[in-house]
Design a protein around this motif. Structure first.
Motif, PDB file in Angstrom:
ATOM      1  N   GLU A 150      21.661 -36.802  -5.263  1.00  0.00           N
ATOM      2  CA  GLU A 150      21.026 -37.032  -6.504  1.00  0.00           C
ATOM      3  C   GLU A 150      19.603 -36.028  -6.464  1.00  0.00           C
ATOM      4  N   TYR A 151      19.361 -35.526  -7.525  1.00  0.00           N
ATOM      5  CA  TYR A 151      18.657 -34.330  -7.481  1.00  0.00           C
ATOM      6  C   TYR A 151      17.381 -34.781  -8.647  1.00  0.00           C
TER       7      TYR A 151
ATOM      8  N   ALA B 285      20.393 -25.340  -9.630  1.00  0.00           N
ATOM      9  CA  ALA B 285      19.675 -24.385  -9.097  1.00  0.00           C
ATOM     10  C   ALA B 285      18.586 -24.396  -8.453  1.00  0.00           C
ATOM     11  N   ARG B 286      17.643 -25.420  -8.860  1.00  0.00           N
ATOM     12  CA  ARG B 286      16.170 -25.640  -8.036  1.00  0.00           C
ATOM     13  C   ARG B 286      15.866 -27.189  -8.130  1.00  0.00           C
ATOM     14  N   GLY B 287      15.774 -27.773  -7.216  1.00  0.00           N
ATOM     15  CA  GLY B 287      15.433 -29.230  -7.430  1.00  0.00           C
ATOM     16  C   GLY B 287      15.211 -29.794  -6.090  1.00  0.00           C
ATOM     17  N   ARG B 288      14.714 -31.114  -6.023  1.00  0.00           N
ATOM     18  CA  ARG B 288      14.316 -31.761  -5.134  1.00  0.00           C
ATOM     19  C   ARG B 288      15.643 -32.977  -4.798  1.00  0.00           C
TER      20      ARG B 288
ATOM     21  N   ASP C 105      24.071 -23.785  -2.810  1.00  0.00           N
ATOM     22  CA  ASP C 105      23.174 -23.850  -1.480  1.00  0.00           C
ATOM     23  C   ASP C 105      23.855 -24.881  -0.623  1.00  0.00           C
ATOM     24  N   PRO C 106      24.349 -24.938   0.411  1.00  0.00           N
ATOM     25  CA  PRO C 106      25.006 -25.977   1.298  1.00  0.00           C
ATOM     26  C   PRO C 106      24.201 -27.120   1.741  1.00  0.00           C
ATOM     27  N   ILE C 107      24.547 -28.235   1.380  1.00  0.00           N
ATOM     28  CA  ILE C 107      23.938 -29.474   1.515  1.00  0.00           C
ATOM     29  C   ILE C 107      24.460 -30.090   2.794  1.00  0.00           C
ATOM     30  N   ALA C 108      25.655 -30.379   2.844  1.00  0.00           N
ATOM     31  CA  ALA C 108      26.350 -30.997   4.177  1.00  0.00           C
ATOM     32  C   ALA C 108      27.778 -30.182   4.270  1.00  0.00           C
TER      33      ALA C 108
END
Lengths: 780, 301
Positions: free
Chosen positions: A139-140, A52-55, A116-119
């Motif tokens: 990885e997050y 949900a939330r992360g780097r 959340d779209p990443i790629a």
């Protein structure tokens, strides 16, 4: 079932004409975006965040790029510097409507909700694209997610959007009001209650989807999209690509429902357009059901604390509403905030002399909020549920309490405490009609008998006023009525149907006012290369705003046809009439010509036209609506609650509707029915659930339950007809069915539970929640 | 929602099925009606390199009755069971549970064997099989094995079937004497998996006392469950009073182990489970007491 005789039925307008679109739709021959195939087309799939939330600490797409059949694996590094303008709805793009979430094509360095779209993988097939998504290594470093919307505003440590500096998306309130304080302090009764509406999602039968084709040689973009608003899509595409709107063609074909989810152009579709532009290839992305439940827009998720003061006669002296809403991470359109409308419409159909309100929208690390049929409906949900709470508290029947406070026709025009001015509405009449249709008094005596036998029946009412947006960009619609040389009629409209039957109702309006048979009229919508600019279908606006445009264009074409015929026939225009495409002298049918002859003359024998007349038989008309129009309705519902299982069975459902002049009563009733089913779902079945870490628990239809035919009672209809003071007298009613149904069903369940001492104030009311309320009831 | 790549096999005999399973082991999965497996594949919740489609194996379809038991071959569809007069006569509980499975479209594809081998703890057939002490017939290349229902269900979606074996038939004992049966569940919507459910089978003696009792629970634990304590309490006793049924319902919940999920809390499931046990027992006992017909002829409702 239509109970009231219609005042204004014409030959076509007012008739339940069979829908022109149905033969292809019910035989499975509709054409949707997934039916589009373009030579050389590639298929896209998104890799989405599962935290949900992360780097993002590592993102390696090398293996995916090497996968056979993969053409591109795009990440923020490839796409995020490409948008030439804001990835926002046009009406929010200049920032004048308030703060928007920082929307980028793909997550860049961090993720902000699960989904959340990443790629974006672009491949020969969707199968290969999904295989390649699995080869992307990501990885997050997880961060604390903001999930509870009631605590988000106070959380200054964990920010959904660090760029914005706060989790508060917007907040507004009325100034202190001594007169309101005074009214409440002198009231005989003051009741306060807090109501919750749960997170839902619109679940259109057709999910979202797009085929985007940037042709680098033509320097033009062609888009097919499942949309409610093709001109908005065209504007958005032009803005993000930095190309002229004339280089963009958007086609909306048959659309399997939108309910608000497809009103603006969503982020995923914009990203696909950017990908096609980058690759110079047609790219198709069809949202699957899991994506639709996970990362299309969610809706609702509101809290409202309401205080109502009542005098000794049961008349409301003042009210306050404090409203909080969850915008999610990327709300579709600004904050997604509807709070101001919640506040403005809160008085609804009642005399509430003084009103105070506050509203706050907060960001959370969840799927963004978007429009869903009646986006501001918390005003009706909170008010109508509160009407029953107050009635019980002061010992009045909820129907009687409404009767004492409802605005009567003799009080119109009526200005509410929030500054809305009602005219041409009939809340009192619809209340009485619904109460009569459901046999309210008879039900009360049957209910008492049933209680004596240990059975729990309930009745609920939902009375509301439904505004139709006519402000700004939403206030204008256009219709182009063109009589072809053979006398048939093509109508091109700006607003396009995603289920509202415009193909039929616009044809009815044109046939009625032009004087042709309805089979002679074909309505064309959704193609920006041929449709006049329009504001899309949403906000219950197409009926009341598009129809007058079509009516006006038809009348002007009719007038020109009559003038041509009069010239050809050497008759006075005032003596001529058109019926069924035949123009004749009134009272002397033998003296006639046809619309076909007139049209042929207009295009091909222009020397025969009256001197000075412009050739052709075609008119574009634009209609500018008043800023707000109002329809109104009352829903009434009865139910039985099984006190052993908490199961609720709806036994009868009645709607009394006033949407002014009905173009097609069958279509009106169909719109009501669809909304009612969604409202039933909203009370008894549907809920998007996240766990405390922001993981969604409802990503299939096994978990997110929508009502089926088996759960829905027969819906009965009554009509009151108060024409609007606009050409044709039509009013919008597309959303109301979904609005009034929520409190009607809720109040019926609460009424059934009342003798058990069980209190409910949260949605949904599944069997587990109902039984928990019964168990929590104070001992009697 | 596209499945990961797999190789598709369509054998036409049980021998070929056993051969393919022997060859591919735990990389293979039998495909029955596909009503659970296919969505799980599409969501990539599970994946198999080989799917062995059983739909073309004619020998795996049909129902037959012999020597006091009803044999339902694994690929018999739920819709076929629903319409089969022999099933309704011989194993009324199976017939009555069937309409509660999904929707008719699902029952047209869904199979008895698929439902039992999938072993969803909230589905109806596993509880029926467990309550009636059905026997499961498994075939592999090394031969046929019979397993009692009490040994078959090992966990949620887990059975004792090993990767080389296919479930080919289920044998349901036919109850004789004065019998009554009931199956009830509470689901969010018509056709949904049960939040809680109970099945009851009762035989009474000439005096009307309970001679045999079986209570199966579904949606109330990680596997289908038997309410042994409640059964023991009934046997040899005259029909309970309404309070007695309620107490039996409570007693049955001693054997339950439900969980919370998005649809209902565990405490809700217990409370409703107790209620359903009481209702099914009362209904089954009443039906048994009304029954004067010869064995196996209990009326289908």
């Amino acid at each position: 079932m239509t109970t009231s005789p219609l005042q204004t039925a014409g030959r076509f307008v007012g008739q339940s004409v069979k829908r022109k679109e149905d033969p292809r739709l019910v035989t499975g021959h509709g054409r949707y975006v997934d039916d589009v195939t373009v030579p050389g087309m590639l298929h896209a799939a998104f890799l989405r965040s599962d935290v949900a939330r992360g780097r993002i600490t590592r993102l390696d797409v090398a293996a995916a790029r090497e996968c056979s059949g993969v053409h591109a694996v795009l990440t923020a590094a490839d796409l995020n510097d490409r948008p030439a303008g804001p990835m926002l709805p046009s009406m929010f793009a200049d920032g004048s409507q308030g703060i928007s979430a920082p929307v980028r094509p793909l997550a860049d360095g961090d993720v902000r909700f699960v989904g959340d779209p990443i790629a974006l993988v672009v491949a020969d097939s969707r199968y290969v694209a999904e295989d390649a998504c699995e080869l992307i290594e990501v990885e997050y470093e997880p961060l604390t997610a903001v999930v509870d919307f009631e605590r988000a505003a106070d959380d200054t440590e964990n920010l959904v959007h660090p760029e914005l500096g706060s989790n508060i998306a917007s907040t507004m309130a009325t100034p202190p009001d001594a007169a309101l304080d005074e009214a409440l302090s002198r009231a005989a009764h003051v009741v306060t209650e807090t109501f919750y509406q749960q997170r839902q999602t619109p679940t259109p039968m057709e999910t979202r989807g797009i085929v985007a084709h940037w042709d680098p040689y033509a320097a033009a973009l062609r888009v097919w999209m499942s949309s409610q608003n093709p001109h908005e899509v065209r504007r958005t595409c032009a803005r993000i690509l930095g190309v002229a709107e004339s280089r963009v063609r958007v086609v909306q074909q048959d659309v399997g429902g939108g309910f608000g989810q497809k009103y603006f152009m969503p982020r995923d579709e914009m990203t696909v357009v950017l990908a096609s532009h980058l690759l110079g290839r047609p790219v198709k992305w069809i949202e699957d059901r899991r994506e639709n439940l996970l990362s299309s827009n969610h809706a609702r998720r509101d809290r409202a604390t309401v205080t109502v003061g009542v005098d000794a006669d049961g008349r409301i002296v003042g009210a306050r509403i404090e409203h909080l809403e969850d915008s999610g991470a990327y709300a579709n359109g600004g904050t997604g905030g509807t709070g101001m409308f919640v506040a403005m419409m809160f008085p609804g159909p009642y005399r509430i002399p003084r009103l105070g309100w506050s509203t706050t929208a907060v960001w959370t690390n969840t799927c963004g909020r978007g429009a869903y049929r009646g986006p501001w409906m918390m005003e009706t949900v909170a008010r109508e549920e509160m009407m029953d709470v107050v009635a019980r508290a002061i010992g009045l029947d909820p129907l009687e309490f409404r009767r004492r406070n409802v605005i009567g026709r003799d009080e119109l025009p009526y200005a509410t405490a929030s500054g809305m001015v009602y005219e041409h509405v009939s809340p009192s009449e619809t209340l009485e009609q619904a109460a009569s249709l459901i046999d309210y008094d008879g039900f009360r005596s049957r209910q008492a008998e049933a209680r004596a036998n240990g059975r729990y029946l309930g009745v609920g009412l939902g009375l509301y006023i439904e505004p139709q947006a006519g402000m700004g960009a939403l206030g204008v619609e256009a219709a182009n009525v063109r009589v072809e040389p053979d006398g048939t009629v093509n109508v091109f409209v700006g607003s396009g149907s995603h289920g509202q039957s415009l193909e039929t109702t616009v044809a009815q309006v044109v046939a009625e006012h032009l004087g042709v048979d309805i089979d002679a009229v074909a309505v064309h919508q959704g193609d920006t290369d041929v449709a006049p600019f329009g504001g899309g279908t949403g906000g219950s606006r197409s009926g009341p705003i598009l129809s007058p445009a079509a009516r006006q264009a038809a009348l002007e074409v009719r007038d020109k046809a009559i003038r041509i015929a009069a010239h050809l026939m050497e008759a006075a225009p005032d003596d001529l009439e058109i019926d069924g495409g035949v123009i004749s002298v009134r009272g002397t049918p033998a003296r006639s010509t046809t619309l076909a002859q007139v049209a042929t003359t207009a295009y091909q024998q222009s020397d025969l036209l009256p001197p000075g007349m412009e050739p052709g038989l075609e008119v574009i008309s634009r209609y500018k609506a008043p800023p707000v129009m109002y329809s109104n309705a009352c829903h009434a519902c009865t139910c039985e609650v099984d006190a052993a299982t908490g199961h609720v069975t709806l036994t009868r459902y009645v709607v009394s509707e006033d949407c002014g002049v009905m173009i097609n009563p069958m279509v009106v009733e169909g719109q009501i029915a669809g909304g009612v089913v969604q409202g039933i779902g909203g009370v008894l079945y549907e809920q998007i659930v996240y766990d405390d870490e922001g993981n969604p628990l409802t990503t299939t239809f096994l978990d997110y339950l929508v009502p089926t035919a088996a759960e829905v009672p027969v819906i009965e209809y009554g009509h009151v007809e108060t024409p609007a003071a606009t050409p044709g007298g039509y009013k919008g009613m597309g959303e109301g069915g979904a609005i009034g149904s929520v409190p009607a069903v809720f109040n019926a369940v609460a009424d059934a539970l009342a003798p058990l001492g069980a209190r409910v104030n949260r949605l949904p009311l599944g069997p587990s929640e109902v039984l928990a309320a019964i168990e929590a009831a104070p001992a009697r | 929602m596209k499945p990961a790549p797999f190789e598709y096999h369509a054998p036409e005999s049980v021998d070929d099925v056993a051969g393919l399973l022997a060859e591919h082991g735990d990389e293979a999965k039998p495909l029955a009606g596909g009503q659970s497996l296919v969505p799980m594949l599409a969501l990539r919740l599970t994946r198999f390199a080989h799917l062995v489609d059983l739909n073309r194996v004619a020998a795996l379809r049909g129902v037959s009755r012999d020597n006091g038991s009803l044999t339902v071959r694994a690929m018999t569809t739920q819709a076929a069971v629903e319409r089969d007069a022999e099933v309704a006569r011989a194993v009324p509980l199976l017939a009555r549970a069937t309409p509660l499975i999904g929707h008719f479209q699902i029952r047209n594809r869904g199979t008895v064997g698929g439902s039992l081998a999938h072993a969803d703890p909230a589905s109806e057939y596993p509880a029926v099989a467990l309550a009636l002490d059905a026997t499961f017939e498994l075939v592999s290349k090394s031969g046929t094995t019979r397993v009692a229902a009490s040994d078959f269900f090992e966990g949620t979606w887990q059975t004792c079937i090993d990767a080389q074996q296919a479930l080919v038939a289920v044998h349901f004992p036919v109850w004789g004497g004065r019998c009554g049966f009931a199956c009830e569940e509470v689901a969010r919507r018509a056709g949904d998996f049960a939040l809680a459910g109970a099945v009851a089978a009762i035989e009474v003696d000439d005096a009307g006392a309970v001679r045999r009792a079986a209570v199966g629970l579904f949606g109330l634990g990680p596997t289908p469950l038997r309410a042994h304590a409640a059964e023991a309490e009934l046997i040899g006793e005259p029909p309970p009073t309404p309070d007695g049924y309620r107490a039996l319902g409570q007693l049955a919940m001693r054997d339950a182990d439900p969980v919370d999920d998005v649809h209902a809390s565990a405490s809700y499931r217990r409370r409703v489970g107790a209620h359903l046990v009481a209702r099914t027992l009362a209904s089954a006992v009443e039906e048994a007491r009304q029954a004067h017909d010869p064995p196996g002829a209990a009326r289908a409702r």
